[in-house]
Design a protein around this motif. Structure first.
Motif, PDB file in Angstrom:
ATOM      1  N   VAL A   7       0.859  -1.190   0.000  1.00 45.74           N
ATOM      2  CA  VAL A   7       0.000   0.000   0.000  1.00 45.74           C
ATOM      3  C   VAL A   7       0.893   1.237   0.000  1.00 45.74           C
ATOM      4  N   VAL A   8       0.797   2.061  -1.054  1.00 49.37           N
ATOM      5  CA  VAL A   8       1.642   3.244  -1.143  1.00 49.37           C
ATOM      6  C   VAL A   8       0.866   4.545  -1.005  1.00 49.37           C
ATOM      7  N   GLU A   9      -0.469   4.501  -1.138  1.00 55.37           N
ATOM      8  CA  GLU A   9      -1.231   5.727  -0.946  1.00 55.37           C
ATOM      9  C   GLU A   9      -2.700   5.405  -0.747  1.00 55.37           C
ATOM     10  N   THR A  10      -3.380   6.265  -0.010  1.00 53.08           N
ATOM     11  CA  THR A  10      -4.819   6.202   0.154  1.00 53.08           C
ATOM     12  C   THR A  10      -5.383   7.601  -0.024  1.00 53.08           C
ATOM     13  N   ALA A  11      -6.636   7.679  -0.445  1.00 48.14           N
ATOM     14  CA  ALA A  11      -7.342   8.961  -0.549  1.00 48.14           C
ATOM     15  C   ALA A  11      -8.790   8.720  -0.170  1.00 48.14           C
ATOM     16  N   ALA A  12      -9.265   9.424   0.849  1.00 52.09           N
ATOM     17  CA  ALA A  12     -10.639   9.258   1.296  1.00 52.09           C
ATOM     18  C   ALA A  12     -11.591   9.854   0.271  1.00 52.09           C
ATOM     19  N   LEU A  32      -9.886   5.284  -1.720  1.00 51.83           N
ATOM     20  CA  LEU A  32      -9.120   4.838  -2.866  1.00 51.83           C
ATOM     21  C   LEU A  32      -7.775   4.360  -2.329  1.00 51.83           C
ATOM     22  N   VAL A  33      -7.369   3.169  -2.730  1.00 53.27           N
ATOM     23  CA  VAL A  33      -6.101   2.597  -2.260  1.00 53.27           C
ATOM     24  C   VAL A  33      -5.232   2.293  -3.467  1.00 53.27           C
ATOM     25  N   LEU A  34      -4.012   2.795  -3.432  1.00 53.38           N
ATOM     26  CA  LEU A  34      -3.051   2.551  -4.501  1.00 53.38           C
ATOM     27  C   LEU A  34      -2.065   1.484  -4.028  1.00 53.38           C
ATOM     28  N   PHE A  41       7.257  -3.792  -7.771  1.00 52.74           N
ATOM     29  CA  PHE A  41       8.256  -3.698  -8.843  1.00 52.74           C
ATOM     30  C   PHE A  41       8.969  -5.032  -8.982  1.00 52.74           C
ATOM     31  N   THR A  42       9.135  -5.474 -10.225  1.00 55.80           N
ATOM     32  CA  THR A  42       9.899  -6.684 -10.538  1.00 55.80           C
ATOM     33  C   THR A  42      11.008  -6.307 -11.504  1.00 55.80           C
ATOM     34  N   SER A  43      12.238  -6.562 -11.111  1.00 58.64           N
ATOM     35  CA  SER A  43      13.380  -6.219 -11.961  1.00 58.64           C
ATOM     36  C   SER A  43      13.267  -6.914 -13.311  1.00 58.64           C
ATOM     37  N   GLY A  44      13.485  -6.165 -14.378  1.00 59.34           N
ATOM     38  CA  GLY A  44      13.411  -6.697 -15.726  1.00 59.34           C
ATOM     39  C   GLY A  44      12.009  -6.742 -16.296  1.00 59.34           C
ATOM     40  N   VAL A  45      11.014  -6.531 -15.440  1.00 53.84           N
ATOM     41  CA  VAL A  45       9.611  -6.536 -15.867  1.00 53.84           C
ATOM     42  C   VAL A  45       8.990  -5.158 -15.720  1.00 53.84           C
ATOM     43  N   GLY A  46       9.195  -4.553 -14.545  1.00 59.06           N
ATOM     44  CA  GLY A  46       8.681  -3.214 -14.314  1.00 59.06           C
ATOM     45  C   GLY A  46       7.697  -3.158 -13.170  1.00 59.06           C
ATOM     46  N   ASN A  47       6.890  -2.116 -13.173  1.00 57.72           N
ATOM     47  CA  ASN A  47       5.970  -1.841 -12.076  1.00 57.72           C
ATOM     48  C   ASN A  47       4.609  -2.484 -12.293  1.00 57.72           C
ATOM     49  N   THR A  48       3.983  -2.810 -11.175  1.00 60.27           N
ATOM     50  CA  THR A  48       2.567  -3.139 -11.137  1.00 60.27           C
ATOM     51  C   THR A  48       1.896  -2.106 -10.252  1.00 60.27           C
ATOM     52  N   VAL A  49       0.859  -1.455 -10.762  1.00 61.03           N
ATOM     53  CA  VAL A  49       0.146  -0.424 -10.012  1.00 61.03           C
ATOM     54  C   VAL A  49      -1.346  -0.666 -10.184  1.00 61.03           C
ATOM     55  N   ARG A  50      -2.046  -0.867  -9.071  1.00 57.97           N
ATOM     56  CA  ARG A  50      -3.483  -1.121  -9.123  1.00 57.97           C
ATOM     57  C   ARG A  50      -4.226  -0.163  -8.203  1.00 57.97           C
ATOM     58  N   LEU A  51      -5.384   0.259  -8.655  1.00 53.03           N
ATOM     59  CA  LEU A  51      -6.223   1.174  -7.887  1.00 53.03           C
ATOM     60  C   LEU A  51      -7.445   0.417  -7.384  1.00 53.03           C
ATOM     61  N   TYR A  52      -7.653   0.451  -6.072  1.00 55.48           N
ATOM     62  CA  TYR A  52      -8.774  -0.241  -5.437  1.00 55.48           C
ATOM     63  C   TYR A  52      -9.690   0.753  -4.740  1.00 55.48           C
ATOM     64  N   LEU A  53     -10.949   0.356  -4.589  1.00 57.20           N
ATOM     65  CA  LEU A  53     -11.890   1.048  -3.725  1.00 57.20           C
ATOM     66  C   LEU A  53     -12.075   0.179  -2.496  1.00 57.20           C
ATOM     67  N   ALA A  54     -11.861   0.755  -1.314  1.00 58.71           N
ATOM     68  CA  ALA A  54     -11.934  -0.001  -0.066  1.00 58.71           C
ATOM     69  C   ALA A  54     -12.982   0.596   0.853  1.00 58.71           C
ATOM     70  N   ASP A  55     -13.527  -0.255   1.716  1.00 59.67           N
ATOM     71  CA  ASP A  55     -14.580   0.156   2.638  1.00 59.67           C
ATOM     72  C   ASP A  55     -14.247  -0.395   4.021  1.00 59.67           C
ATOM     73  N   LEU A  56     -14.049   0.520   4.977  1.00 61.34           N
ATOM     74  CA  LEU A  56     -13.688   0.108   6.332  1.00 61.34           C
ATOM     75  C   LEU A  56     -14.887  -0.345   7.155  1.00 61.34           C
TER      76      LEU A  56
END
Length: 365
Positions: free
Chosen positions: A240-245, A252-254, A258-273
Protein backbone atom coordinates in the motif's frame (compact mmCIF):
# COMPACT_ATOMS: atom_id res chain seq x y z
CA UNK A 1 -15.99 1.04 15.30
CA UNK A 2 -19.25 2.81 16.29
CA UNK A 3 -17.40 6.13 15.94
CA UNK A 4 -16.24 5.23 12.44
CA UNK A 5 -19.75 4.19 11.39
CA UNK A 6 -21.14 7.44 12.75
CA UNK A 7 -18.47 9.36 10.86
CA UNK A 8 -19.28 7.58 7.61
CA UNK A 9 -22.98 8.30 8.01
CA UNK A 10 -22.19 11.96 8.64
CA UNK A 11 -19.94 12.42 5.64
CA UNK A 12 -22.39 10.62 3.38
CA UNK A 13 -25.13 13.03 4.42
CA UNK A 14 -22.80 15.99 4.05
CA UNK A 15 -21.26 15.01 0.72
CA UNK A 16 -21.64 18.40 -0.86
CA UNK A 17 -19.64 20.00 1.92
CA UNK A 18 -16.64 17.71 1.64
CA UNK A 19 -13.58 19.87 1.29
CA UNK A 20 -11.23 17.30 -0.17
CA UNK A 21 -12.74 17.54 -3.66
CA UNK A 22 -13.68 21.18 -4.01
CA UNK A 23 -10.52 22.46 -5.65
CA UNK A 24 -10.18 22.82 -9.39
CA UNK A 25 -8.11 20.00 -10.81
CA UNK A 26 -5.00 20.51 -12.95
CA UNK A 27 -6.63 19.37 -16.19
CA UNK A 28 -5.20 22.29 -18.12
CA UNK A 29 -1.66 21.33 -17.20
CA UNK A 30 -2.09 17.84 -18.54
CA UNK A 31 -4.48 18.23 -21.43
CA UNK A 32 -2.87 17.72 -24.81
CA UNK A 33 0.39 16.50 -23.31
CA UNK A 34 -0.20 13.01 -24.61
CA UNK A 35 -1.69 13.78 -28.05
CA UNK A 36 -4.34 11.14 -27.47
CA UNK A 37 -8.15 11.08 -27.14
CA UNK A 38 -9.29 12.09 -23.67
CA UNK A 39 -11.00 9.77 -21.20
CA UNK A 40 -9.42 6.65 -22.66
CA UNK A 41 -10.67 3.67 -20.69
CA UNK A 42 -8.45 1.73 -18.32
CA UNK A 43 -11.48 -0.20 -17.05
CA UNK A 44 -15.23 0.28 -16.73
CA UNK A 45 -14.62 2.54 -13.72
CA UNK A 46 -11.40 4.39 -14.59
CA UNK A 47 -10.24 6.41 -17.58
CA UNK A 48 -7.03 8.32 -18.15
CA UNK A 49 -7.22 11.73 -19.70
CA UNK A 50 -3.56 12.63 -20.02
CA UNK A 51 -0.13 12.60 -18.46
CA UNK A 52 2.72 15.07 -18.09
CA UNK A 53 6.50 14.64 -17.80
CA UNK A 54 7.10 18.40 -17.72
CA UNK A 55 8.72 18.41 -14.27
CA UNK A 56 10.99 15.43 -14.88
CA UNK A 57 14.62 16.14 -13.95
CA UNK A 58 14.03 19.84 -13.32
CA UNK A 59 15.04 22.11 -10.45
CA UNK A 60 13.33 24.98 -8.67
CA UNK A 61 15.26 27.55 -6.64
CA UNK A 62 18.17 25.12 -6.42
CA UNK A 63 16.02 22.18 -5.23
CA UNK A 64 15.56 19.07 -7.32
CA UNK A 65 11.93 18.70 -8.40
CA UNK A 66 11.06 15.04 -7.99
CA UNK A 67 11.17 12.14 -5.53
CA UNK A 68 7.43 12.78 -5.12
CA UNK A 69 5.77 10.46 -2.63
CA UNK A 70 2.47 12.24 -1.90
CA UNK A 71 0.05 14.86 -3.19
CA UNK A 72 -2.65 16.94 -1.49
CA UNK A 73 -4.93 19.81 -2.42
CA UNK A 74 -4.21 22.98 -0.46
CA UNK A 75 -6.98 25.23 0.81
CA UNK A 76 -6.48 27.68 -2.08
CA UNK A 77 -6.67 24.90 -4.68
CA UNK A 78 -2.91 24.64 -5.23
CA UNK A 79 -1.29 21.20 -5.30
CA UNK A 80 1.03 20.35 -2.41
CA UNK A 81 3.63 17.82 -3.57
CA UNK A 82 5.82 16.05 -1.01
CA UNK A 83 9.32 14.86 -1.82
CA UNK A 84 10.58 11.95 0.26
CA UNK A 85 13.83 13.89 0.62
CA UNK A 86 12.48 16.51 3.00
CA UNK A 87 11.01 19.06 0.59
CA UNK A 88 7.40 20.23 0.26
CA UNK A 89 6.50 21.95 -3.01
CA UNK A 90 3.48 24.04 -3.91
CA UNK A 91 2.46 23.54 -7.56
CA UNK A 92 0.14 25.64 -9.67
CA UNK A 93 -3.12 23.67 -10.06
CA UNK A 94 -3.37 24.43 -13.79
CA UNK A 95 0.22 24.38 -15.02
CA UNK A 96 1.83 22.21 -12.28
CA UNK A 97 4.74 24.65 -12.25
CA UNK A 98 6.33 25.04 -8.79
CA UNK A 99 5.32 28.17 -6.88
CA UNK A 100 7.34 27.58 -3.73
CA UNK A 101 9.33 24.97 -1.84
CA UNK A 102 9.79 24.54 1.91
CA UNK A 103 12.40 22.27 3.55
CA UNK A 104 11.20 19.85 6.21
CA UNK A 105 13.08 18.23 9.08
CA UNK A 106 12.41 16.39 12.31
CA UNK A 107 12.59 17.97 15.76
CA UNK A 108 16.39 17.70 15.80
CA UNK A 109 16.82 19.15 12.31
CA UNK A 110 17.52 15.80 10.65
CA UNK A 111 16.15 14.90 7.22
CA UNK A 112 12.92 12.93 6.83
CA UNK A 113 11.88 9.95 4.78
CA UNK A 114 8.63 11.81 4.18
CA UNK A 115 5.95 9.67 2.51
CA UNK A 116 2.39 10.78 3.34
CA UNK A 117 0.77 14.22 3.24
CA UNK A 118 -2.47 15.83 4.42
CA UNK A 119 -3.37 19.52 4.36
CA UNK A 120 -5.45 19.91 7.50
CA UNK A 121 -8.50 22.14 7.72
CA UNK A 122 -6.49 24.96 9.36
CA UNK A 123 -3.84 24.88 6.61
CA UNK A 124 -1.17 23.08 8.60
CA UNK A 125 0.48 20.03 7.07
CA UNK A 126 0.44 16.50 8.46
CA UNK A 127 3.43 14.55 7.15
CA UNK A 128 4.21 10.90 7.76
CA UNK A 129 7.77 9.62 7.90
CA UNK A 130 8.42 5.90 7.56
CA UNK A 131 11.71 5.98 9.45
CA UNK A 132 10.24 5.68 12.96
CA UNK A 133 7.42 5.83 11.76
CA UNK A 134 5.92 9.18 12.75
CA UNK A 135 3.20 11.65 11.81
CA UNK A 136 4.20 15.26 12.44
CA UNK A 137 2.31 18.51 12.08
CA UNK A 138 4.09 21.36 10.26
CA UNK A 139 3.32 25.01 9.73
CA UNK A 140 3.30 26.42 6.22
CA UNK A 141 6.85 27.63 6.90
CA UNK A 142 8.05 24.09 7.64
CA UNK A 143 8.24 24.52 11.42
CA UNK A 144 7.43 21.38 13.45
CA UNK A 145 4.29 22.00 15.52
CA UNK A 146 3.64 18.62 17.03
CA UNK A 147 3.67 14.86 16.69
CA UNK A 148 0.93 12.24 16.85
CA UNK A 149 1.09 9.10 19.03
CA UNK A 150 1.97 5.84 17.26
CA UNK A 151 1.26 2.30 18.55
CA UNK A 152 4.39 0.52 19.70
CA UNK A 153 3.79 -2.49 17.44
CA UNK A 154 3.89 -0.29 14.32
CA UNK A 155 7.37 1.03 15.10
CA UNK A 156 10.38 -0.23 13.20
CA UNK A 157 12.13 -3.19 14.86
CA UNK A 158 13.58 -3.57 17.41
CA UNK A 159 11.31 -0.92 18.95
CA UNK A 160 8.31 -2.55 17.27
CA UNK A 161 7.40 -5.17 14.67
CA UNK A 162 7.63 -3.20 11.43
CA UNK A 163 10.30 -3.66 8.77
CA UNK A 164 12.37 -0.65 7.63
CA UNK A 165 10.80 1.30 4.75
CA UNK A 166 7.51 -0.58 5.18
CA UNK A 167 5.59 1.74 7.50
CA UNK A 168 3.47 4.89 7.03
CA UNK A 169 3.56 5.27 3.26
CA UNK A 170 -0.08 6.45 2.97
CA UNK A 171 -1.92 9.25 4.78
CA UNK A 172 -5.41 10.66 4.30
CA UNK A 173 -8.04 12.69 6.18
CA UNK A 174 -11.69 11.70 5.91
CA UNK A 175 -14.27 14.30 4.88
CA UNK A 176 -15.36 16.28 7.90
CA UNK A 177 -11.78 16.38 9.13
CA UNK A 178 -12.24 14.26 12.24
CA UNK A 179 -10.58 10.95 11.28
CA UNK A 180 -7.02 10.58 10.00
CA UNK A 181 -5.75 7.33 8.49
CA UNK A 182 -2.21 6.10 7.87
CA UNK A 183 -1.52 2.97 5.86
CA UNK A 184 1.40 0.66 6.51
CA UNK A 185 3.14 -0.32 3.27
CA UNK A 186 4.09 -3.78 4.45
CA UNK A 187 3.17 -6.40 7.02
CA UNK A 188 4.30 -6.53 10.64
CA UNK A 189 6.52 -9.36 11.80
CA UNK A 190 4.23 -12.18 12.88
CA UNK A 191 1.33 -11.08 10.68
CA UNK A 192 0.52 -13.05 7.53
CA UNK A 193 2.53 -11.58 4.61
CA UNK A 194 0.33 -9.29 2.54
CA UNK A 195 -1.88 -8.27 5.46
CA UNK A 196 -1.16 -4.67 6.39
CA UNK A 197 -2.53 -2.46 9.13
CA UNK A 198 -4.46 0.75 8.55
CA UNK A 199 -4.17 2.97 11.64
CA UNK A 200 -6.64 5.75 12.42
CA UNK A 201 -6.70 8.72 14.79
CA UNK A 202 -9.79 10.60 15.97
CA UNK A 203 -9.69 14.37 16.42
CA UNK A 204 -10.58 15.70 19.86
CA UNK A 205 -10.90 19.48 20.16
CA UNK A 206 -9.45 20.47 23.50
CA UNK A 207 -12.26 22.91 24.30
CA UNK A 208 -14.97 20.42 23.36
CA UNK A 209 -15.98 22.32 20.24
CA UNK A 210 -16.37 20.04 17.25
CA UNK A 211 -16.36 22.99 14.88
CA UNK A 212 -13.15 24.63 16.06
CA UNK A 213 -10.52 25.20 13.40
CA UNK A 214 -7.80 25.99 15.90
CA UNK A 215 -5.80 29.17 16.15
CA UNK A 216 -2.27 28.08 16.95
CA UNK A 217 -1.29 25.76 14.10
CA UNK A 218 -3.96 23.31 15.18
CA UNK A 219 -1.68 21.38 17.53
CA UNK A 220 -3.24 22.43 20.85
CA UNK A 221 -6.88 22.72 19.79
CA UNK A 222 -7.07 19.76 17.43
CA UNK A 223 -5.46 16.77 19.09
CA UNK A 224 -5.55 13.49 17.20
CA UNK A 225 -5.79 10.48 19.49
CA UNK A 226 -5.27 6.86 18.55
CA UNK A 227 -8.44 5.18 17.33
CA UNK A 228 -9.39 2.08 15.33
CA UNK A 229 -6.96 -0.09 13.40
CA UNK A 230 -7.96 -2.34 10.51
CA UNK A 231 -6.47 -5.16 8.47
CA UNK A 232 -6.15 -4.84 4.69
CA UNK A 233 -5.01 -7.58 2.30
CA UNK A 234 -2.67 -6.27 -0.43
CA UNK A 235 -2.19 -8.26 -3.62
CA UNK A 236 0.73 -10.69 -3.71
CA UNK A 237 3.99 -8.80 -4.19
CA UNK A 238 2.37 -5.38 -3.79
CA UNK A 239 2.32 -2.85 -0.96
CA UNK A 240 0.00 0.00 0.00
CA UNK A 241 1.64 3.24 -1.14
CA UNK A 242 -1.23 5.73 -0.95
CA UNK A 243 -4.82 6.20 0.15
CA UNK A 244 -7.34 8.96 -0.55
CA UNK A 245 -10.64 9.26 1.30
CA UNK A 246 -13.64 9.59 -1.03
CA UNK A 247 -16.51 12.00 -0.30
CA UNK A 248 -18.74 9.13 0.88
CA UNK A 249 -16.23 7.90 3.45
CA UNK A 250 -14.63 5.06 1.50
CA UNK A 251 -10.99 4.86 0.38
CA UNK A 252 -9.12 4.84 -2.87
CA UNK A 253 -6.10 2.60 -2.26
CA UNK A 254 -3.05 2.55 -4.50
CA UNK A 255 -1.07 -0.69 -4.45
CA UNK A 256 2.33 -0.90 -6.11
CA UNK A 257 5.14 -3.35 -6.70
CA UNK A 258 8.26 -3.70 -8.84
CA UNK A 259 9.90 -6.68 -10.54
CA UNK A 260 13.38 -6.22 -11.96
CA UNK A 261 13.41 -6.70 -15.73
CA UNK A 262 9.61 -6.54 -15.87
CA UNK A 263 8.68 -3.21 -14.31
CA UNK A 264 5.97 -1.84 -12.08
CA UNK A 265 2.57 -3.14 -11.14
CA UNK A 266 0.15 -0.42 -10.01
CA UNK A 267 -3.48 -1.12 -9.12
CA UNK A 268 -6.22 1.17 -7.89
CA UNK A 269 -8.77 -0.24 -5.44
CA UNK A 270 -11.89 1.05 -3.72
CA UNK A 271 -11.93 0.00 -0.07
CA UNK A 272 -14.58 0.16 2.64
CA UNK A 273 -13.69 0.11 6.33
CA UNK A 274 -17.28 -0.39 7.48
CA UNK A 275 -17.81 -3.82 9.04
CA UNK A 276 -14.04 -4.39 9.33
CA UNK A 277 -12.73 -5.62 12.68
CA UNK A 278 -10.81 -3.21 14.90
CA UNK A 279 -7.46 -5.01 15.13
CA UNK A 280 -5.88 -2.96 17.90
CA UNK A 281 -6.16 -5.95 20.20
CA UNK A 282 -5.20 -8.53 17.56
CA UNK A 283 -1.52 -9.38 18.04
CA UNK A 284 -1.21 -11.73 15.06
CA UNK A 285 -3.15 -10.76 11.96
CA UNK A 286 -4.01 -13.80 9.85
CA UNK A 287 -7.31 -12.81 8.26
CA UNK A 288 -8.95 -15.66 10.14
CA UNK A 289 -10.28 -16.27 13.66
CA UNK A 290 -13.27 -14.03 13.08
CA UNK A 291 -11.26 -10.99 11.95
CA UNK A 292 -13.06 -9.20 9.12
CA UNK A 293 -10.61 -7.48 6.80
CA UNK A 294 -11.29 -4.26 4.93
CA UNK A 295 -13.33 -5.02 1.82
CA UNK A 296 -11.77 -3.93 -1.46
CA UNK A 297 -12.84 -3.83 -5.10
CA UNK A 298 -10.45 -3.49 -8.04
CA UNK A 299 -11.12 -0.32 -10.02
CA UNK A 300 -8.25 -0.59 -12.50
CA UNK A 301 -4.84 -2.04 -13.17
CA UNK A 302 -2.92 0.94 -14.56
CA UNK A 303 -1.12 -1.41 -16.96
CA UNK A 304 -4.46 -1.77 -18.75
CA UNK A 305 -4.66 1.95 -19.52
CA UNK A 306 -3.84 3.10 -23.06
CA UNK A 307 -0.21 4.19 -23.23
CA UNK A 308 -1.08 7.62 -24.69
CA UNK A 309 2.25 7.61 -26.50
CA UNK A 310 4.26 7.57 -23.28
CA UNK A 311 7.77 6.16 -23.23
CA UNK A 312 9.56 4.34 -20.42
CA UNK A 313 13.22 4.51 -19.44
CA UNK A 314 13.27 0.87 -18.32
CA UNK A 315 11.20 -2.24 -19.11
CA UNK A 316 7.53 -1.81 -18.20
CA UNK A 317 4.39 -3.86 -18.94
CA UNK A 318 3.00 -0.57 -20.30
CA UNK A 319 5.33 2.34 -21.13
CA UNK A 320 2.88 4.64 -19.34
CA UNK A 321 3.83 3.01 -16.04
CA UNK A 322 6.43 4.27 -13.64
CA UNK A 323 7.01 4.18 -9.89
CA UNK A 324 3.58 5.68 -9.06
CA UNK A 325 3.42 6.61 -5.41
CA UNK A 326 1.29 9.73 -4.82
CA UNK A 327 -2.44 10.32 -5.25
CA UNK A 328 -5.05 12.97 -4.43
CA UNK A 329 -8.63 13.73 -5.38
CA UNK A 330 -8.71 17.17 -7.00
CA UNK A 331 -12.39 17.63 -7.88
CA UNK A 332 -15.43 16.19 -9.58
CA UNK A 333 -16.72 16.21 -13.12
CA UNK A 334 -20.13 17.90 -13.58
CA UNK A 335 -23.37 16.15 -14.43
CA UNK A 336 -25.57 13.37 -13.14
CA UNK A 337 -22.90 10.74 -13.81
CA UNK A 338 -20.02 12.65 -12.30
CA UNK A 339 -16.65 11.10 -11.60
CA UNK A 340 -13.84 11.93 -9.25
CA UNK A 341 -10.84 13.74 -10.72
CA UNK A 342 -7.77 11.92 -9.43
CA UNK A 343 -4.17 13.03 -9.83
CA UNK A 344 -1.31 10.53 -9.54
CA UNK A 345 2.43 11.12 -9.50
CA UNK A 346 5.45 8.85 -9.77
CA UNK A 347 8.57 8.93 -7.62
CA UNK A 348 11.61 9.01 -9.92
CA UNK A 349 14.04 8.42 -7.01
CA UNK A 350 16.19 11.05 -8.73
CA UNK A 351 17.40 8.27 -11.02
CA UNK A 352 18.07 7.97 -14.74
CA UNK A 353 15.76 4.98 -15.27
CA UNK A 354 12.63 6.53 -13.72
CA UNK A 355 10.44 9.52 -14.58
CA UNK A 356 8.55 12.15 -12.60
CA UNK A 357 5.17 11.75 -14.29
CA UNK A 358 1.74 13.13 -13.42
CA UNK A 359 -1.41 11.25 -14.47
CA UNK A 360 -4.93 12.68 -14.74
CA UNK A 361 -7.62 10.07 -14.12
CA UNK A 362 -11.40 10.02 -13.96
CA UNK A 363 -12.75 7.50 -11.44
CA UNK A 364 -16.40 6.49 -11.24
CA UNK A 365 -17.48 4.81 -8.02
Amino acid sequence: MRRLRALLATVTAGLAAATCVTAAGPANALSGSANSPSRAACSSAVSIESYSDALDKTTYEGTFVGNFSALAVDRDGAIAALSDRSSLFTLDPKTLKPRSVVPLADESGAALDSEGLVVDRDGTRLVSSETEPAVRRYGRDGAVLGRLPVPDALRVAPAGRAAPNQTFEALTLFPGGRTLLAGMEGSLSGDTPGLVRLQTWQRHDSHGSHGSHGSHGGSSHQDFRLAGQYGYRADTGLGVVETAATPDGRLLVLERGFTSGVGNTVRLYLADLRHATDTRGVETLTGQNGVRLVRKTLLADIADCPSLGATAKQPQPNPLLDNIEGMTITGRTPGAHSALKVLLVSDDNQGATQTTRFYSLRVRL
